[in-house]
Design a protein around this motif. Structure first.
Motif, short mmCIF file in Angstrom:
data_model
loop_
_atom_site.label_atom_id
_atom_site.label_comp_id
_atom_site.label_asym_id
_atom_site.label_seq_id
_atom_site.Cartn_x
_atom_site.Cartn_y
_atom_site.Cartn_z
N CYS A 53 32.10 -19.24 39.32
CA CYS A 53 33.12 -18.32 39.83
C CYS A 53 34.47 -19.02 39.95
N THR A 54 35.49 -18.18 40.07
CA THR A 54 36.85 -18.70 39.98
C THR A 54 37.43 -19.10 41.34
N THR A 55 36.85 -18.56 42.41
CA THR A 55 37.52 -18.67 43.71
C THR A 55 37.28 -20.00 44.41
N ALA A 56 38.22 -20.35 45.29
CA ALA A 56 38.18 -21.63 45.99
C ALA A 56 37.16 -21.60 47.15
N PRO A 60 35.98 -15.69 50.45
CA PRO A 60 34.72 -14.99 50.76
C PRO A 60 33.81 -14.75 49.55
N GLN A 61 34.37 -14.78 48.34
CA GLN A 61 33.48 -14.65 47.17
C GLN A 61 32.67 -15.93 46.97
N ALA A 62 33.34 -17.06 47.02
CA ALA A 62 32.64 -18.33 46.85
C ALA A 62 31.66 -18.55 48.01
N VAL A 112 33.43 -12.28 38.79
CA VAL A 112 34.86 -12.28 38.48
C VAL A 112 35.37 -10.84 38.52
N SER A 113 36.66 -10.68 38.60
CA SER A 113 37.27 -9.35 38.52
C SER A 113 36.92 -8.71 37.18
N PRO A 114 36.59 -7.42 37.18
CA PRO A 114 36.20 -6.79 35.91
C PRO A 114 37.30 -6.84 34.86
N ALA A 115 38.56 -6.93 35.29
CA ALA A 115 39.67 -6.98 34.33
C ALA A 115 39.68 -8.29 33.55
N SER A 116 38.96 -9.29 34.06
CA SER A 116 38.91 -10.57 33.35
C SER A 116 37.91 -10.55 32.20
N VAL A 117 37.11 -9.50 32.10
CA VAL A 117 36.11 -9.49 31.03
C VAL A 117 36.24 -8.26 30.12
N TYR A 169 34.38 -7.97 47.19
CA TYR A 169 35.76 -7.48 47.31
C TYR A 169 36.71 -8.56 46.80
N ASN A 170 37.57 -8.17 45.87
CA ASN A 170 38.57 -9.12 45.37
C ASN A 170 39.96 -8.71 45.85
N ASP A 171 39.98 -8.02 47.00
CA ASP A 171 41.24 -7.81 47.71
C ASP A 171 42.10 -6.67 47.14
N LEU A 193 55.28 -12.67 34.96
CA LEU A 193 54.13 -12.65 35.87
C LEU A 193 52.82 -12.88 35.13
N ARG A 194 52.02 -13.77 35.65
CA ARG A 194 50.67 -13.93 35.09
C ARG A 194 49.80 -12.74 35.51
N VAL A 195 49.11 -12.16 34.55
CA VAL A 195 48.11 -11.13 34.87
C VAL A 195 46.80 -11.51 34.19
N GLN A 216 44.00 -16.96 31.91
CA GLN A 216 42.81 -17.18 32.73
C GLN A 216 43.23 -17.67 34.13
N PHE A 217 42.43 -17.32 35.11
CA PHE A 217 42.70 -17.75 36.48
C PHE A 217 42.72 -19.28 36.59
N SER A 218 41.89 -19.92 35.78
CA SER A 218 41.78 -21.39 35.84
C SER A 218 43.10 -22.09 35.49
N LEU A 237 43.85 -13.09 49.99
CA LEU A 237 42.75 -14.07 50.05
C LEU A 237 42.95 -15.18 49.03
N ASN A 238 43.16 -14.80 47.77
CA ASN A 238 43.35 -15.84 46.75
C ASN A 238 44.68 -16.57 46.92
N VAL A 239 45.70 -15.88 47.43
CA VAL A 239 47.00 -16.54 47.60
C VAL A 239 46.85 -17.71 48.59
N THR A 260 37.59 -5.53 42.69
CA THR A 260 36.25 -6.03 42.98
C THR A 260 36.06 -7.33 42.21
N SER A 261 35.02 -8.04 42.56
CA SER A 261 34.60 -9.15 41.72
C SER A 261 33.14 -8.86 41.41
N VAL A 262 32.86 -8.64 40.15
CA VAL A 262 31.54 -8.15 39.74
C VAL A 262 30.57 -9.32 39.65
O1 EAX Z 1 38.08 -12.87 40.29
O2 EAX Z 1 41.82 -13.78 37.63
C1 EAX Z 1 42.10 -13.22 38.72
O3 EAX Z 1 43.26 -13.00 39.03
C2 EAX Z 1 41.00 -12.78 39.64
O4 EAX Z 1 41.50 -12.13 40.74
C3 EAX Z 1 40.19 -13.97 40.05
O5 EAX Z 1 39.65 -14.58 38.96
C4 EAX Z 1 39.06 -13.58 40.99
#
Ligand code: EAX
Length: 354
Positions: A53-56, A60-62, A112-117, A169-171, A193-195, A216-218, A237-239, A260-262
């Motif tokens: 997973c991507t979160t630190a 709450p996801q990690a 991860v957020s569904p938009a990442s896949v 929940y991904n906020d 802006l990064r999306v 990528q979030f990484s 949360l991620n900020v 969400t984070s699926v």
């Molecule tokens: O799933 O890539 C993102 O911005 C997401 O919010 C993050 O990976 C958490």
């Protein structure tokens, strides 16, 4: 940096492959087939799971994923050993997802957020349209219960060979940047802006007048730090958890997506497991979702106060937010034309029931 990650990833792959061989194998052959003394206790088959997973650490996801690892161990009486590699330790999530698609991939689970896949399946694209859900409770209800989501999960499985187990929940996604306070869409003009790598996000941020860059979030923290982009759109949360506040000056509680984070599991891996273990995985994932959402509620209040210490925070009024929503209407027109197979107007109506 890339090279280091690649080395780390292949090291993990080796370890994980070694573990996986055992995971998919049937129970250890009994030692006593020839009438020799029966083995007092045949060694238990340990099923190893590598979770990405991507979160630190403090997110709450990690935290929920690590809690799930404990719960899996407990419910399986030690037969399941899941190791969580959070904070992008396994590199770009898209690569981890590709591993989950393989019969003997090096990663079995992750979130991860569904938009990442969306490059693997587009079925979740309707749900990141801007200002679709009116509250996090509505999105929880919808994702947990709606028939449309059940169908999307089936199609996702067919498209990707990866099964969905639940939704962290991904906020409420927000906006941070290093240039200026944002109160109106006009304030966003020209912001780079990064999306996430999702056409819906690209179109949304274009409609708002900014210049979106899929990434990528990484890669995000260094992109912000080095000024390769001006800002990004993760929530509070991620900020805080990924320390973006250290390299950003302005925050706006835009709330364009209740994200969400699926939670995913490799279908090939899942099908290789005995039924009782499959049920344990489903149960532990569901329980960890409840835990994740409870943690989010606990953290969010304090987090805003914490953020205000280092960053200029803008809380939008209803009227101000409406201006952003209006500016996004063209995204819906584009979506209707581009994805006629998803009846977005029916989805909007359906969501009102939740
Ligand atoms: O799933 O890539 C993102 O911005 C997401 O919010 C993050 O990976 C958490």
């Amino acid at each position: 940096m890339k090279k280091l990650l690649a080395i780390a990833l292949s090291a993990v792959m080796l370890v994980s492959l070694a573990g996986c061989g055992g995971a998919a194998a049937p129970a250890a052959a009994p030692a006593a087939s020839g009438g020799a003394a029966p083995a007092a206790e045949a060694p238990k088959d340990v099923i190893k799971i590598t979770y990405a997973c991507t979160t630190a650490d403090t997110n709450p996801q990690a935290i929920a994923a690590k809690w799930m690892a404990e719960r899996l161990k407990e419910l399986s009486d030690g037969r399941i050993e899941m190791t969580v590699f959070n904070n992008n330790k396994l590199g770009a999530f898209s690569d981890c997802f590709a591993q989950m698609q393989q019969p003997n991939g090096t990663v079995q689970m992750g979130d991860v957020s569904p938009a990442s896949v969306t490059q693997f399946s587009e079925v979740f694209t309707p749900f990141s349209l801007p200002f679709l859900f009116s509250s996090k409770e509505q999105s929880y209800n919808y994702f947990d219960n709606a028939e449309t989501i059940k169908k999307a999960e089936e199609q996702f499985l067919a498209d990707t060979n990866v099964r969905v187990l639940g939704y962290y929940y991904n906020d409420a996604r927000a906006l941070t940047n290093s240039k200026r306070a944002v109160h109106t869409p006009a304030d966003m003009a020209g912001l780079k802006l990064r999306v996430m790598t999702s056409d819906v996000y690209i179109k949304t941020f274009e409609a708002l007048g900014s210049v979106p860059v899929g990434m990528q979030f990484s890669e995000l923290f260094s992109a912000l730090q080095q000024g390769a982009v001006d800002g990004q759109d993760n929530g509070l949360l991620n900020v805080i958890d990924s320390k973006f506040y250290e390299v950003q000056k302005y925050y706006t509680d835009l709330g364009h997506v209740q994200d969400t984070s699926v939670i995913f599991v490799s279908e090939a891996f899942y099908q290789s497991l005995p039924e009782d273990i499959q049920q344990i995985i489903v149960q532990a994932a569901k329980e960890s979702v409840d835990y994740n959402r409870q943690l989010c509620d606990e953290k969010l209040g304090d987090y805003l106060k914490q953020l205000e210490e280092t960053v200029e925070v803008t809380i939008l009024t209803d009227e101000e937010r409406a201006a952003f929503r209006d500016a996004c209407q063209s995204v819906y027109d584009w979506y209707r034309e581009t994805y006629p197979q998803y009846d977005i107007d029916a989805i909007i109506k359906d969501i009102e029931n939740y």
